[in-house]
Design an enzyme around this catalytic site. Structure first.
Site, PDB file in Angstrom:
ATOM      1  CB  SER A 118       0.254  -1.967   7.214  1.00  0.00           C
ATOM      2  OG  SER A 118      -0.717  -2.144   8.234  1.00  0.00           O
ATOM      3  CG  HIS A 152       4.226  -1.502   4.921  1.00  0.00           C
ATOM      4  ND1 HIS A 152       3.306  -1.931   3.992  1.00  0.00           N
ATOM      5  CD2 HIS A 152       4.022  -2.267   6.031  1.00  0.00           C
ATOM      6  CE1 HIS A 152       2.578  -2.897   4.504  1.00  0.00           C
ATOM      7  NE2 HIS A 152       2.997  -3.117   5.734  1.00  0.00           N
ATOM      8  CG  ASN A 204      -1.851  -3.763   3.872  1.00  0.00           C
ATOM      9  OD1 ASN A 204      -1.519  -4.906   3.559  1.00  0.00           O
ATOM     10  ND2 ASN A 204      -1.495  -3.218   5.018  1.00  0.00           N
ATOM     11  CD  GLU A 262       3.201  -1.216   0.178  1.00  0.00           C
ATOM     12  OE1 GLU A 262       2.416  -1.417  -0.763  1.00  0.00           O
ATOM     13  OE2 GLU A 262       2.825  -1.115   1.368  1.00  0.00           O
TER      14      GLU A 262
END
Length: 596
Positions: free
Chosen positions: A121, A142, A192, A154
């Site tokens: 991540s 991800h 993130n 992702e």
């Protein structure tokens, strides 16, 4: 035609890894689930069994489908078991050296055409890929936790990832029923990079004792509609994990101070306060791993024994103003049983406010939320006036006039002369310093901010803003009034943005900077935050609703007060405002609303 992966391997069977195994097995794909020890393997098996059993109990999965799902999983110790799979996804702890060692071994074990993927991540997919002799076949996939539930994936391509591999993985995500966003290899990717700057900022408010953990979390849930408050979310993620992600993004992302871990996070990690998994983080839990919060020494004691016990009695309320916020506040107080004196700048405006309040109350009757007798009683409690002198006998005045400091200061100076001693004088400002308004009076101890959210009859949050001159009794009174209104009052200091805007708008500004850098599209960024983080609206949807001019003004105020480089308004936001692209109200903002 994209390649169809018939079998996959998953390395690392913690919460995320076991969830990824479930995603594939649910969709008819054979999975080789790998751990380093038998004990770790059994923990992964128990996690998957528990998850599927819960799904059966809730009626979301048939027992036969669960049995078929579990039969598709081949549990093995050691990477050698992955010799014939078409795709491997690594889901081990966020340590670069560990991942590089695993990928080097996978490169040796797996067949030449196998695609190697990391669920990282925050780490560099590129740095992981160079541990292999096939970096063109390495990609980031991800998933978000919990993987069986969260729709977003992702897909992270490096500069050498082949276009065929990207297309194959995009096809796989569609087969899994996921929504994918394909992006390049940058620290934090989309979700993130935006989420952790916000979380880090929230921790800084706790560290500065600006507001309590409960009030910060309540503010963001009730004020922004988020599924969890930032501090509860930090506990769920794990403070050690959050620290590693922030530290990695800070080092890889140009040393942006927004991602420099707040010292309190490192202190808590060192002390073993890791969140839910250790039983204590920002909150204390029933036991390690439990989601049940239990009282601790920071838990607020009952209202009756604290400030509210010293609250002044409020029976009659004055509301000054004629805009949307003023009419909403009048309605809220009248429905709660308070006598209300509405003061506007003339009979014509009073008539307009009356019609607006009456229309809103009638809608409540039509929708079954309010009885006709209650509507009539609420209207009967309101006195309509065009002169401030009619506020001489009220117990509380709520000012909701234009957001101009000079206007508010002049009004409060007049209220100081007219109102009786002991009256609480409240401003609904969302951006101006409350202390500047308070010092226009001879009674700054009686002045407080009551920041209602729009629409006031619907939104349950009120930010109670106390200055360094606000008395404890005044704060207690404001808190008690919010309770009587059925609102949640959160107490904070007199600082630009208070809680909600101070946390929300830097996050929105970060999203604009991401778009400005051409890292991703507005649609993909919105998808990432809605599907990956459970936000009710993506940042660009929200900016267009709020208004880009309003957003820019708030961001400028935050930057001017805090002088934090990361808070400087994104040039793209300034350019759009200059061009007159202000969002929905002008038909064009980040999106063209005239075509919808």
């Amino acid at each position: 035609m994209t390649r169809e992966f018939a079998s996959v391997g998953v390395v690392g069977l913690g919460t995320m890894g076991a969830g990824i195994v479930e995603v594939f097995a649910r969709n008819g794909i054979d999975v080789v689930a790998v751990e380093v020890t038998e004990a770790a393997l059994e923990r992964g098996r128990a996690t998957l069994t528990g998850s599927t059993d819960r799904a059966v109990a809730k009626g979301k999965l048939a027992a036969a489908d669960r049995d078929a799902l579990l039969a598709r999983v081949n549990w093995q110790v050691g990477l050698g078991a992955l010799h014939s799979v078409d795709l491997v996804i690594e889901a081990v702890p966020e340590q670069l050296e560990l991942k590089q060692r695993i990928f080097a071994e996978l490169d040796r074990v797996c067949k030449p055409e196998t695609v190697l993927a990391t669920n990282t991540s925050s780490l560099s997919v590129t740095e992981i890929s160079v541990a292999t002799a096939r970096p063109n076949q390495v990609i980031g996939i991800h998933f978000f936790n919990p993987a069986p539930v969260m729709k977003l994936v992702e897909i992270v391509r490096t500069v050498v990832t082949s276009a065929e591999v990207v297309a194959d993985v995009e096809g796989l995500c569609a087969r899994l029923g996921k929504v994918d966003v394909t992006i390049s290899d940058r620290a934090g990717f989309i979700a993130n990079a935006l989420l952790f700057g916000y979380l880090n900022h929230a921790v800084s408010l706790v560290e500065a004792r600006y507001a309590s953990r409960e009030d910060i979390d309540a503010a963001m849930k009730l004020g922004c509609g988020l599924p969890m408050g930032p501090l509860a979310l930090m506990d769920l993620i794990g403070l050690d994990t959050a620290y590693e992600i922030l530290d990695t993004m800070y080092r890889r992302g140009g040393r942006d101070r927004r991602h420099a871990p707040v010292p309190l996070i490192k202190q808590m990690v060192t002390a073993g306060l890791l969140g839910r998994k250790s039983g204590r983080g920002f909150y204390t839990y029933e036991r390690p791993g439990s989601p049940v919060v239990v009282p601790d020494e920071q838990t607020p004691v009952s209202a009756e024994s604290t400030l509210e016990a010293r609250a002044r009695s409020i029976a009659k309320v004055g509301v000054v103003g004629s805009g949307t916020m003023a009419t909403g506040i009048i309605e809220v107080f009248a429905k709660a049983g308070y006598e209300v004196v509405s003061v506007t700048r003339g009979a014509e405006k009073s008539a307009k406010v009356f019609e607006t309040v009456k229309t809103s109350l009638n809608k409540g009757v039509v929708r079954g939320r309010l009885g006709e007798a209650d509507r009539d009683a609420a209207l009967g409690r309101i006195t309509w006036s065009a002169t401030l002198e009619h506020l001489a006998e009220v117990d509380l005045v709520v000012e909701a006039v234009i957001e101009e400091l000079s206007v508010k200061k002049a009004l409060f100076a007049s209220l100081d002369e007219i109102c009786k001693p002991g009256v609480v004088l409240a401003t609904t400002t969302s951006s101006l310093p409350v202390i500047d308004i308070a010092m226009a009076t001879q009674r700054p101890a009686d002045v407080v901010g009551l920041h209602f959210f729009n629409p006031a009859p619907v939104m349950s949050l009120v930010e109670i803003v106390q200055t360094i001159r606000t008395s404890a009794e005044t704060t207690a009174t404001a808190k008690a009034v919010c309770g009587e209104l059925g609102k949640t009052g959160v107490v904070c200091g007199d600082r630009s943005g208070f809680i909600v805007n101070a946390l929300l708008f830097p996050y929105l500004n970060d999203a604009v900077k991401m778009l400005e850098a051409s890292y991703s599209t507005a649609d993909d960024i919105d998808h990432a935050m809605k599907l990956g983080c459970g936000y009710p609206m993506g940042p660009f949807e929200l900016l267009d609703v709020v208004g880009l001019d309003v957003s820019l003004a708030i961001q400028r105020e935050l930057y001017l007060e805090l002088r934090e480089p990361g808070f400087a308004p994104a040039p793209l936001l300034e350019h759009l405002v200059t061009a007159g692209y202000l969002g929905r109200k002008t038909g064009r903002g980040f999106r063209d609303h005239t075509r919808r």
